[in-house]
Design a protein around this motif. Structure first.
Motif, short mmCIF file in Angstrom:
data_model
loop_
_atom_site.label_atom_id
_atom_site.label_comp_id
_atom_site.label_asym_id
_atom_site.label_seq_id
_atom_site.Cartn_x
_atom_site.Cartn_y
_atom_site.Cartn_z
N MET A 1 7.28 -42.73 -35.16
CA MET A 1 7.74 -42.98 -36.51
C MET A 1 9.26 -43.18 -36.52
O MET A 1 9.96 -42.77 -35.60
CB MET A 1 7.38 -41.82 -37.44
N SER A 2 9.77 -43.80 -37.56
CA SER A 2 11.21 -43.99 -37.74
C SER A 2 11.56 -43.71 -39.19
O SER A 2 10.70 -43.37 -40.00
CB SER A 2 11.60 -45.41 -37.33
N LYS A 3 12.82 -43.86 -39.52
CA LYS A 3 13.27 -43.57 -40.88
C LYS A 3 12.57 -44.46 -41.90
O LYS A 3 12.34 -45.63 -41.65
CB LYS A 3 14.79 -43.77 -40.97
N GLU A 180 12.77 -48.47 -41.08
CA GLU A 180 13.79 -48.98 -40.18
C GLU A 180 13.17 -49.26 -38.81
O GLU A 180 12.51 -48.41 -38.22
CB GLU A 180 14.93 -47.97 -40.03
N GLY A 181 13.37 -50.48 -38.32
CA GLY A 181 12.88 -50.87 -37.01
C GLY A 181 14.02 -51.28 -36.09
O GLY A 181 15.20 -51.18 -36.46
N ARG A 182 13.70 -51.74 -34.94
CA ARG A 182 14.72 -52.13 -33.97
C ARG A 182 15.55 -53.31 -34.45
O ARG A 182 16.70 -53.48 -34.05
CB ARG A 182 14.06 -52.48 -32.62
N LYS A 183 14.97 -54.14 -35.32
CA LYS A 183 15.68 -55.33 -35.80
C LYS A 183 16.06 -55.22 -37.28
O LYS A 183 16.23 -56.23 -37.95
CB LYS A 183 14.82 -56.58 -35.56
N GLY A 184 16.15 -54.00 -37.75
CA GLY A 184 16.53 -53.80 -39.14
C GLY A 184 15.41 -53.24 -39.98
O GLY A 184 14.41 -52.73 -39.46
N TRP A 185 15.55 -53.34 -41.29
CA TRP A 185 14.57 -52.78 -42.21
C TRP A 185 13.46 -53.78 -42.51
O TRP A 185 13.70 -54.98 -42.56
CB TRP A 185 15.26 -52.37 -43.51
N ARG A 186 12.25 -53.25 -42.68
CA ARG A 186 11.12 -54.11 -43.06
C ARG A 186 10.36 -53.46 -44.22
O ARG A 186 10.43 -52.24 -44.43
CB ARG A 186 10.18 -54.34 -41.89
N LEU A 187 9.66 -54.28 -44.96
CA LEU A 187 8.92 -53.84 -46.14
C LEU A 187 7.48 -53.51 -45.75
O LEU A 187 6.74 -54.39 -45.32
CB LEU A 187 8.95 -54.94 -47.21
#
Length: 207
Positions: A1-3, A180-187
Motif C-alpha cells: 500500500m501507499s499514501k 500516490e504511485g511511483r509516477k505521481g497521484w492517480r484516481l
C-alpha cells in the motif's frame, strides 16, 4: 500500500437545496446534511484514516468532525481547503446569476470571484503538503467542497486545464480517493458513496 487521500465533500446545506452559490459564505449543514455526515463517517471509518484535515467553513468542518469523533482522531483546519470564492454571486441562485450575468454565467466566472486556476493550485498544494506528513501507508481525509475538490483533484493528477470538465462533480458527502504511485497521484474512485444523482454545488453547471 501507499499514501492515499480521501477527498470528502461536505453534507447538504439549505443553500444547496435552494441552489445558491455558497463560496466563502459560512453556511451550516441542515438536518439532512448532518445525517449524511454521520453515514459517511460510518463508511469511511472502515478505511482507518490516520489524519483528518478540513476547510475552515463549518459545513466542511462539521462533516469532518463526525468522522473524527467516531474514530477518535482530531480534525485539523486549513483554510486552503475553502470553497472557490464566489464574489458577487455568493448567496444568489443559479437563475439569478444567469439573469444578471449571462456572459459570466456561461463562462462560470463570477465578478470579483476566484479564478479556477487559483483554486486548483491552492487546493492541490494543500493536499500535497498534508500528504507529505503521512506515513508510507497513511490515509488522509480532506473534508472540503465540491468545486474546490474537483479542481484540486484535476491539478494533482496533472490534467491540462482543457480536460478539467471531463471530471464530474461530487455529491454531498460523496468522496474521491487518490493514491500516490511511483509516477505521481492517480484516481482510484470518484464521487463514491451514493448512487449517481444530480449534484448541487458551486461547481460549473455541467459538472
Amino acid at each position: 500500500m501507499s499514501k492515499r487521500i480521501v477527498c470528502l465533500r461536505h453534507g447538504q446545506t439549505l443553500w444547496n437545496v435552494e441552489k445558491r452559490f455558497q463560496g466563502h459564505s459560512d453556511i451550516p449543514l441542515d438536518e439532512t446534511g448532518l445525517a449524511q455526515a454521520a453515514r459517511a463517517a460510518s463508511l469511511l471509518a472502515s478505511l482507518r484514516p490516520t489524519m483528518i484535515v478540513s476547510s475552515d467553513l463549518q459545513r466542511a468542518n462539521d462533516t469532518a468532525l463526525a468522522l473524527g469523533r467516531l474514530i477518535g482522531l482530531d480534525v485539523t483546519v486549513d483554510k486552503d481547503f475553502r470553497e472557490r470564492g464566489g464574489g458577487q454571486w455568493e448567496g444568489l441562485t443559479r437563475d439569478e446569476i444567469a439573469t444578471r450575468w449571462p456572459e459570466e454565467y456561461a463562462a462560470w466566472e463570477a465578478p470579483d470571484g476566484e479564478p479556477v486556476t487559483d483554486v486548483a493550485t491552492r487546493v492541490s498544494a494543500a493536499m500535497r503538503r498534508w500528504a507529505a506528513k503521512l506515513d508510507d501507508e497513511g490515509l488522509l481525509v480532506v473534508a472540503s467542497h465540491g468545486a474546490a475538490l474537483r479542481l484540486g483533484i484535476c491539478e494533482i493528477l496533472g490534467l491540462p486545464e482543457e480536460l478539467w470538465p471531463a471530471l464530474g462533480g461530487l455529491g454531498n458527502c460523496s468522496w474521491s480517493v487518490l493514491q500516490e504511485g511511483r509516477k505521481g497521484w492517480r484516481l482510484l474512485e470518484h464521487n463514491a458513496g451514493t448512487l449517481p444523482e444530480p449534484v448541487s454545488s458551486d461547481d460549473k453547471p455541467e459538472a
